[in-house]
Design an enzyme around this catalytic site. Structure first.
Site, PDB file in Angstrom:
ATOM      1  N   LYS A   9      68.218  51.866  -5.498  1.00 38.62           N
ATOM      2  CA  LYS A   9      68.700  50.354  -5.913  1.00 38.62           C
ATOM      3  C   LYS A   9      67.794  49.456  -6.591  1.00 38.62           C
ATOM      4  O   LYS A   9      67.042  50.254  -6.836  1.00 38.62           O
ATOM      5  CB  LYS A   9      68.703  49.333  -4.090  1.00 38.62           C
ATOM      6  CG  LYS A   9      67.252  48.873  -3.808  1.00 38.62           C
ATOM      7  CD  LYS A   9      67.733  47.999  -2.497  1.00 38.62           C
ATOM      8  CE  LYS A   9      66.337  47.888  -2.359  1.00 38.62           C
ATOM      9  NZ  LYS A   9      66.592  46.837  -1.082  1.00 38.62           N
ATOM     10  N   SER A  25      83.998  48.301 -13.760  1.00 41.49           N
ATOM     11  CA  SER A  25      82.530  48.130 -13.972  1.00 41.49           C
ATOM     12  C   SER A  25      81.801  47.327 -13.674  1.00 41.49           C
ATOM     13  O   SER A  25      82.073  45.941 -13.580  1.00 41.49           O
ATOM     14  CB  SER A  25      82.251  49.152 -14.147  1.00 41.49           C
ATOM     15  OG  SER A  25      82.419  48.631 -15.834  1.00 41.49           O
ATOM     16  N   THR A  57      81.241  50.731  -7.418  1.00 40.94           N
ATOM     17  CA  THR A  57      82.104  50.710  -8.600  1.00 40.94           C
ATOM     18  C   THR A  57      81.127  51.299  -9.876  1.00 40.94           C
ATOM     19  O   THR A  57      81.027  52.506  -8.922  1.00 40.94           O
ATOM     20  CB  THR A  57      82.476  49.281  -9.814  1.00 40.94           C
ATOM     21  OG1 THR A  57      82.967  49.373 -11.260  1.00 40.94           O
ATOM     22  CG2 THR A  57      81.464  48.743  -9.821  1.00 40.94           C
ATOM     23  N   TYR A  58      81.307  51.629 -10.867  1.00 34.02           N
ATOM     24  CA  TYR A  58      80.561  52.745 -12.156  1.00 34.02           C
ATOM     25  C   TYR A  58      79.776  52.062 -12.275  1.00 34.02           C
ATOM     26  O   TYR A  58      80.104  50.595 -12.997  1.00 34.02           O
ATOM     27  CB  TYR A  58      81.233  53.927 -11.992  1.00 34.02           C
ATOM     28  CG  TYR A  58      81.811  52.779 -13.142  1.00 34.02           C
ATOM     29  CD1 TYR A  58      81.770  52.983 -14.656  1.00 34.02           C
ATOM     30  CD2 TYR A  58      83.554  52.676 -13.007  1.00 34.02           C
ATOM     31  CE1 TYR A  58      82.449  52.511 -15.513  1.00 34.02           C
ATOM     32  CE2 TYR A  58      85.143  52.507 -13.620  1.00 34.02           C
ATOM     33  CZ  TYR A  58      84.144  52.319 -14.925  1.00 34.02           C
ATOM     34  OH  TYR A  58      84.917  52.596 -16.599  1.00 34.02           O
ATOM     35  N   GLY A  73      86.090  43.449 -15.639  1.00 32.24           N
ATOM     36  CA  GLY A  73      86.840  43.758 -14.855  1.00 32.24           C
ATOM     37  C   GLY A  73      87.707  43.449 -13.426  1.00 32.24           C
ATOM     38  O   GLY A  73      86.622  41.809 -13.000  1.00 32.24           O
ATOM     39  N   PRO A  74      88.869  42.991 -12.934  1.00 32.77           N
ATOM     40  CA  PRO A  74      88.762  42.468 -11.337  1.00 32.77           C
ATOM     41  C   PRO A  74      87.496  42.665 -10.592  1.00 32.77           C
ATOM     42  O   PRO A  74      87.168  41.292  -9.626  1.00 32.77           O
ATOM     43  CB  PRO A  74      88.963  43.918 -10.524  1.00 32.77           C
ATOM     44  CG  PRO A  74      89.817  44.491 -11.487  1.00 32.77           C
ATOM     45  CD  PRO A  74      89.258  44.388 -12.633  1.00 32.77           C
ATOM     46  N   ALA A  75      86.410  43.502 -10.802  1.00 33.16           N
ATOM     47  CA  ALA A  75      85.245  42.896 -10.093  1.00 33.16           C
ATOM     48  C   ALA A  75      84.491  41.887 -10.668  1.00 33.16           C
ATOM     49  O   ALA A  75      83.592  41.231 -10.001  1.00 33.16           O
ATOM     50  CB  ALA A  75      83.651  43.850 -10.073  1.00 33.16           C
TER      51      ALA A  75
END
Length: 117
Positions: A9, A25, A57-58, A73-75
């Site tokens: 992490k 992403s 996500t990636y 994007g949507p994130a």
């Protein structure tokens, strides 16, 4: 038996930007990805400390040394620049591997620079 374990992490990074008009992403400084053993394109769970949002996500590698931590994007709707986030990866391991695995934890400061322990 296989176990799905915490692999690595990036702890308490600061979002530097959001970009809604993008395919998706999270863009992350390549130095941080390398330190946390996270590959570009690897699945990450993003936890937003400020608002409690969680998403999967990636990663996309941002320039090394840039400090970039950008939701795309949507994130991008799930955070704001300045929010504190935690990026977590998991790995599937055998029971034997899981019992000896030590996760990699990368601590960063408010500018997303790696803090030395």
């Amino acid at each position: 038996m296989l176990r799905h374990m915490f692999k690595s992490k990036i702890h308490r990074a600061t979002l530097t930007a959001t970009k809604l008009d993008y395919e998706g992403s999270i863009s992350v400084d390549k130095d941080l990805l390398d330190a946390a053993d996270i590959l570009p394109g690897e699945e990450v769970h993003v936890l937003n400390v400020n608002n409690g949002e969680r998403l999967v996500t990636y990663t996309i590698a941002a320039p090394a040394g840039s400090g970039t931590m950008m939701l795309n994007g949507p994130a991008a709707r799930l955070g704001y620049p300045g929010d504190v986030v935690v990026l977590i990866t998991y790995a599937t391991m055998t029971d034997e591997e899981a019992r000896v695995h030590t996760p990699t934890v990368v601590h960063v400061d408010e500018k997303n620079r790696i803090m030395k322990k």
